[in-house]
Every structure is written in C-alpha cells, then in structure tokens.
Design a protein around this motif. Structure first.
Motif, PDB file in Angstrom:
ATOM      1  N   ASP A   1       0.815  -1.258  -0.074  1.00  0.00           N
ATOM      2  CA  ASP A   1       0.134  -0.021   0.146  1.00  0.00           C
ATOM      3  C   ASP A   1       0.962   1.324  -0.005  1.00  0.00           C
ATOM      4  N   ASN A   2       0.901   2.030  -1.129  1.00  0.00           N
ATOM      5  CA  ASN A   2       1.792   3.185  -1.184  1.00  0.00           C
ATOM      6  C   ASN A   2       1.090   4.379  -1.203  1.00  0.00           C
TER       7      ASN A   2
ATOM      8  N   ILE B   1      17.402   1.418   2.242  1.00  0.00           N
ATOM      9  CA  ILE B   1      16.307   1.200   1.129  1.00  0.00           C
ATOM     10  C   ILE B   1      15.371   0.226   1.968  1.00  0.00           C
ATOM     11  N   PHE B   2      14.148   0.525   1.558  1.00  0.00           N
ATOM     12  CA  PHE B   2      13.015  -0.720   1.807  1.00  0.00           C
ATOM     13  C   PHE B   2      12.730  -1.525   0.707  1.00  0.00           C
ATOM     14  N   ALA B   3      12.163  -2.644   1.097  1.00  0.00           N
ATOM     15  CA  ALA B   3      11.815  -3.670   0.335  1.00  0.00           C
ATOM     16  C   ALA B   3      10.596  -4.476   0.561  1.00  0.00           C
TER      17      ALA B   3
ATOM     18  N   THR C   1      12.348   2.757  -6.662  1.00  0.00           N
ATOM     19  CA  THR C   1      11.014   3.440  -6.642  1.00  0.00           C
ATOM     20  C   THR C   1      11.068   4.729  -5.655  1.00  0.00           C
ATOM     21  N   SER C   2      11.218   5.717  -6.118  1.00  0.00           N
ATOM     22  CA  SER C   2      11.501   6.933  -4.968  1.00  0.00           C
ATOM     23  C   SER C   2      10.118   7.181  -4.619  1.00  0.00           C
TER      24      SER C   2
ATOM     25  N   THR D   1      17.769   6.425   0.815  1.00  0.00           N
ATOM     26  CA  THR D   1      17.253   6.711  -0.537  1.00  0.00           C
ATOM     27  C   THR D   1      15.658   7.111  -0.569  1.00  0.00           C
ATOM     28  N   GLY D   2      15.092   6.995   0.384  1.00  0.00           N
ATOM     29  CA  GLY D   2      13.566   7.394   0.281  1.00  0.00           C
ATOM     30  C   GLY D   2      12.915   6.600  -0.802  1.00  0.00           C
TER      31      GLY D   2
END
Length: 206
Positions: A85-86, A104-106, A161-162, A185-186
């Motif tokens: 969910d973005n 970074i997130f994943a 993906t920023s 990185t956001g």
C-alpha cells in the motif's frame, strides 16, 4: 565466525536476518565485517522490527561501528520493510527506520514463504525484506558477473522507486511523514529498474 567462513568459502552476498540492541563483542564483529568489506562481499542486514529509529537507538550489527570507524562499510546495506500500500501505508508498521541507518526498503509484509514440515505460510518482518534484496543482488550478479558487488549495491540503491515527498504513516505512530526521512534513499527496491541500469552499464563498459 560465520561471516568469515562465508567469505573464505566464496560467498559474494551474505543475508543477515538477525539483530539485537546490544553487542557484547563489538570489536570482533567489526573486524569480521571489515574483512568481508575488504574482500568485496556484500552484507545485507534486516533493519529490525521494533518500529524504532536506529539512527538514535542501537541495532546490531550495523554499517557503522562508531568506536572503530568514521564512515559506512562500502559493502553493507540495511533494509527496511514495505507493504503493498503506497497510498499512505507504505512502510510496514513494525519496521525500523533511519535517515542514515536504513538504506532502502523492500517488500516485507504479507510474504508467502516456506516454513518447516514442507508447509507454506504468510509471514512478515524485515527478515522477509532483507532476502528480497539479497535475492535481487544475487540475480544481478548472476546475469552481470563482471559487475562488482559494490556496483550492484549502488545500482540497487540508485534505481529504487522513489517516494520522496510522499507522506506515509510513520512506523510506530499514527502521524504522516515524508517517506524520505525513513531511509537514505527514500525508495523501495525496484528490480526491473536495476536490470535496466545494469544493461546500460554493461553496454557502456563494452
């Protein structure tokens, strides 16, 4: 010892789905990561599941052992967990974060995974997100073997993906905050973008 064993036996990537708030043998652990770093082995670490800011609250192992070094290891990534969910709930509610400490997130929520006794189960945690990045790095290395692990790490960080400038629910709270403040990185890892970048690098190198 496990890190040194992996390095000495040819590992190029070490997935580290473990962590704790206190390190009783910091010097030995630091030396092991320094050894891996010197050999070009990429260590990828789960940020942790305590919805805390690891810039201010310790979570070991870490990319910087302040007593022994001034800058991050070149071959070390720390991974936060994201959801599907973005639209306001991109960071997993449990995920640790850090503008400097998390790279970074994943994806780490609602991951269909194997469990003992030949079964499958939906799991969540930064220990799901971390191997997502380790797998991505392994795939890139297998298809682009001439790239160093440092180059592959840089590609993964630069092609995510920023979501900078996009407000999301801050882990551990109900407040909305710019996703950019939660990691270096956001962004969230994007394997397609990473492949495209590697193809570009390969073409330029030729």
């Amino acid at each position: 010892l496990a890190i040194r064993y992996a390095v000495d036996n040819g590992a190029m990537i070490i997935n580290m789905s473990f962590g704790k708030a206190y390190s009783p043998n910091k010097k030995e652990v630091y030396e092991a990561f320094k050894y891996a770093d010197s050999k070009g082995v990429l260590c990828i670490h789960a940020a942790g599941n305590d919805h805390k800011d690891i810039d201010t609250e310790d979570n070991y192992p870490t990319s910087v052992y302040k007593s022994f070094q001034e800058k991050k290891f070149d071959h070390y990534l720390t991974i936060g967990s994201s959801t599907k969910d973005n639209k306001g709930n991109l960071p997993s509610t449990f995920s640790n974060f850090g503008k400097n400490g998390v790279d970074i997130f994943a994806p780490g929520s609602e991951i269909y995974n194997t469990v003992p006794q030949s079964e499958y189960k939906v799991l969540q945690g930064t220990s799901m997100a971390c191997p997502m990045v380790s797998g991505a790095a392994a795939m890139l290395k297998s298809y682009f073997p001439k790239l160093s692990m440092k180059e592959i790490a840089d590609v993964l960080l630069s092609t995510g993906t920023s979501y900078k400038g996009v407000n999301q629910m801050h882990p551990g709270t109900k407040k909305m905050d710019d996703f950019a403040v939660l990691s270096v990185t956001g962004s969230v890892v994007n394997l397609k973008n990473a492949v495209d970048k590697c193809l570009e690098l390969e073409k330029n190198n030729k």
